[in-house]
Design an enzyme around this catalytic site. Structure first.
Site, PDB file in Angstrom:
ATOM      1  N   ARG A 193       0.844  -1.198   0.000  1.00 22.69           N
ATOM      2  CA  ARG A 193       0.000   0.000   0.000  1.00 22.69           C
ATOM      3  C   ARG A 193       0.880   1.250   0.000  1.00 22.69           C
ATOM      4  O   ARG A 193       1.540   1.546   0.985  1.00 22.69           O
ATOM      5  CB  ARG A 193      -0.927   0.017   1.212  1.00 22.69           C
ATOM      6  N   ASP A 236      -3.506   3.075  14.492  1.00 22.85           N
ATOM      7  CA  ASP A 236      -2.706   3.683  13.430  1.00 22.85           C
ATOM      8  C   ASP A 236      -3.255   5.069  13.148  1.00 22.85           C
ATOM      9  O   ASP A 236      -4.049   5.600  13.924  1.00 22.85           O
ATOM     10  CB  ASP A 236      -2.670   2.796  12.178  1.00 22.85           C
TER      11      ASP A 236
END
Length: 551
Positions: A166, A452
């Protein structure tokens, strides 16, 4: 003094390192610079479109289905068939491109490991370049890690997960690489360096249904997917591999994107293998999209789960859209981490994970995400025991009932209460995450969850909205209005709690005070910044101006 050998128009301002120089070769940088030069104007345009959409939403408007692309939504078309190599994606693990993490994630029994340059990574020069070195070694299956503290060497098993990568979102710059006098576009650096070294240099090992594979984050409109499609086609021509060799999954993690799912798949139809419910960022985006709407205040973030109507409809419509187009519908993240010192609490947390994953597989999802290797086997058992031996549910879970989902269903206000404890938790999590991010860690275990950037963003924007509108908190049985003064008191008290929890030595060595100031500022600014990490990024940029030369 050693210098990076760069092509004309490219300057490297990050620290020189011999290993980094193996990644930042002249040819690789030429490839990245070519991507930047071809697509930078298109990226500027889509960023301006985002700003215009934001103005509409802040003036009282809402996202919705585009009448101009009704023909795409109603058309009878399909994406390219899912390659057999990734037909089974029943459980995927995600994590940063850190060396030990890569080895453990590829070995853990998951079907896919998504190596993350985005929300799980603090994008320092060291992290990004070491991540590229680590992925090169992982693709070549030469990656090892010596844990000196445990005197243990980690290496890959014979059977490993499929690797997806990603890159960062379109909005993030890479300030250590300057192309034609301006910072490079972060995602083109991430994609370009990885693709060049692992799929241009070693083209014979890839293509023909074996990748490379990517996840694409943070998009809001199909015009952004169109740029990615053009990037992929250029990359495939450069590598000499077949068109459609690159295969991607798009994260539907912004509220505007849920109204563009068909259109995104259509733009990427030769390259797509599905969509993913990026549910934490999706909650963040809901608040951000309606930041100027006092009638759209969410309850405490712990109450905004998949049982909420707007979240359930989002998931159901994603499944229907993907399966109608012949690709995977991936479920959301299980953020729980093992609780090693409390077996009862650990089992209770695992049971919550099992229930969530049972809901996903019964709804029709083809697979799901986990943040920790300890969750892989329990989740895999749930999915495999409920998919009747099939690799996926593309052909069986058609979810035609989701055709009735409306714009209002996708935006319905969630029910729940707002509490002082919710304000405190937001503040505590936001500050601790940001302190870790500033010191180079982008994936942080806090209160038995892996946090996160997405969950930190929920904390920030929810606090901001509650302060802006003077929200009355009533979830604790006592009504109290959120004011800047109350928030300042909460920040002060939560800083003291953090100090007690982490210990004075760690608190003093860390950047908690700096993080507290940044987080408090972000929660009280008159105009909400689009991303927390954009404001903080300049604090982790370290320029070394004499590390490159065009030779």
């Amino acid at each position: 003094m050693s210098l990076y050998d760069v092509p004309d128009g490219v300057e490297i301002r990050g620290r020189y390192d011999n290993q980094f120089a193996q990644i930042l070769t002249r040819d690789a940088l030429e490839f990245v610079a070519g991507l930047q030069r071809e697509f930078r104007d298109q990226v500027r345009y889509v960023m301006e479109c985002r700003r215009e959409a934001k103005k509409r939403y802040n003036s009282g408007g809402s996202p919705g289905f585009d009448p101009a692309t009704k023909f795409v939504r109603e058309g009878d078309w399909k994406c390219a068939p899912v390659p057999p190599a990734v037909a089974d994606r029943s459980v995927e693990i995600t994590g940063p491109v850190e060396r030990k993490m890569i080895i453990n994630a590829l070995n853990c029994g998951a079907k896919v490991f998504m190596a993350d340059f985005e929300d799980a990574l603090s994008p320092s020069w060291e992290n990004l370049m070491r991540g590229q070195v680590n992925l090169r070694d992982a693709v070549n299956k030469t990656i090892t890690f010596h844990d000196q503290a445990r005197n243990r060497v980690y290496k890959l098993n014979d059977t490993i997960a499929k690797l997806f990568v990603r890159p960062r979102g379109w909005h993030l710059p890479e300030a250590h690489i300057i192309i034609d006098g301006e910072p490079a576009i972060g995602c083109l650096v991430d994609f370009g360096l990885y693709f060049y070294h692992n799929h241009v240099m070693y083209r014979s090992a890839h293509g023909a249904g074996f990748g490379p594979f990517f996840y694409l984050p943070k998009m809001e409109h199909s015009r952004e997917a169109r740029i990615w499609n053009n990037v992929f086609e250029r990359a495939e021509r450069t590598a000499g591999i077949n068109r459609g060799s690159i295969r991607v999954t798009v994260l539907i993690e912004t509220l505007p994107a849920v109204f563009q799912m068909d259109e995104m798949l259509y733009e990427l139809r030769d390259h797509s293998v599905g969509l993913n419910c990026g549910r934490w960022d999706y909650i963040f985006s809901y608040i951000k999209t309606f930041q100027a709407h006092p009638d759209r205040l969410l309850p405490d973030r712990v109450q905004v789960g998949m049982a909420q109507h707007f979240m359930r409809c989002y998931s159901d419509l994603l499944i229907r859209t993907c399966h109608r187009r012949g690709v995977h519908a991936m479920g959301g993240m299980a953020a729980q981490i093992p609780i090693r010192d409390d077996p009862a609490a650990n089992e209770a947390a695992l049971e919550l994970v099992r229930k969530d994953k049972l809901r996903e597989v019964r709804a029709g999802h083809d697979g799901t995400w986990a943040a920790h290797p300890g969750l892989i086997q329990p989740i895999l058992e749930v999915f495999t025991s409920n998919m009747a031996g099939k690799a996926n549910q593309i052909q069986t879970a058609t979810r035609e009932d989701a055709d009735a989902i409306t714009e209002e269903d996708l935006m319905q206000m969630p029910r729940g209460t707002r509490s002082m404890e919710g304000l405190r938790l937001n503040t505590r999590v936001g500050i601790q995450y940001l302190a870790a991010w500033l010191t180079g860690t982008g994936s942080v275990p806090l209160y038995n969850l892996m946090e996160d950037a997405a969950t930190a963003e929920i904390s920030r924007v929810q606090n901001w909205q509650w302060i802006k509108f003077g929200t009355v908190l009533n979830g604790d049985g006592v009504k109290i209005r959120v004011t800047p003064e109350l928030f300042a008191k909460v920040v002060e008290e939560e800083m003291e709690r953090i100090k007690r929890e982490v210990g004075m030595e760690k608190f003093t060595r860390g950047l908690y005070r700096e993080a507290g100031k940044i987080f408090a500022k972000q929660c009280t600014v008159p105009e909400l910044d689009d991303f927390l990490t954009l404001d903080a990024y300049n604090l982790i940029v370290v320029h070394h101006p004499k590390t490159s030369a065009s030779l």
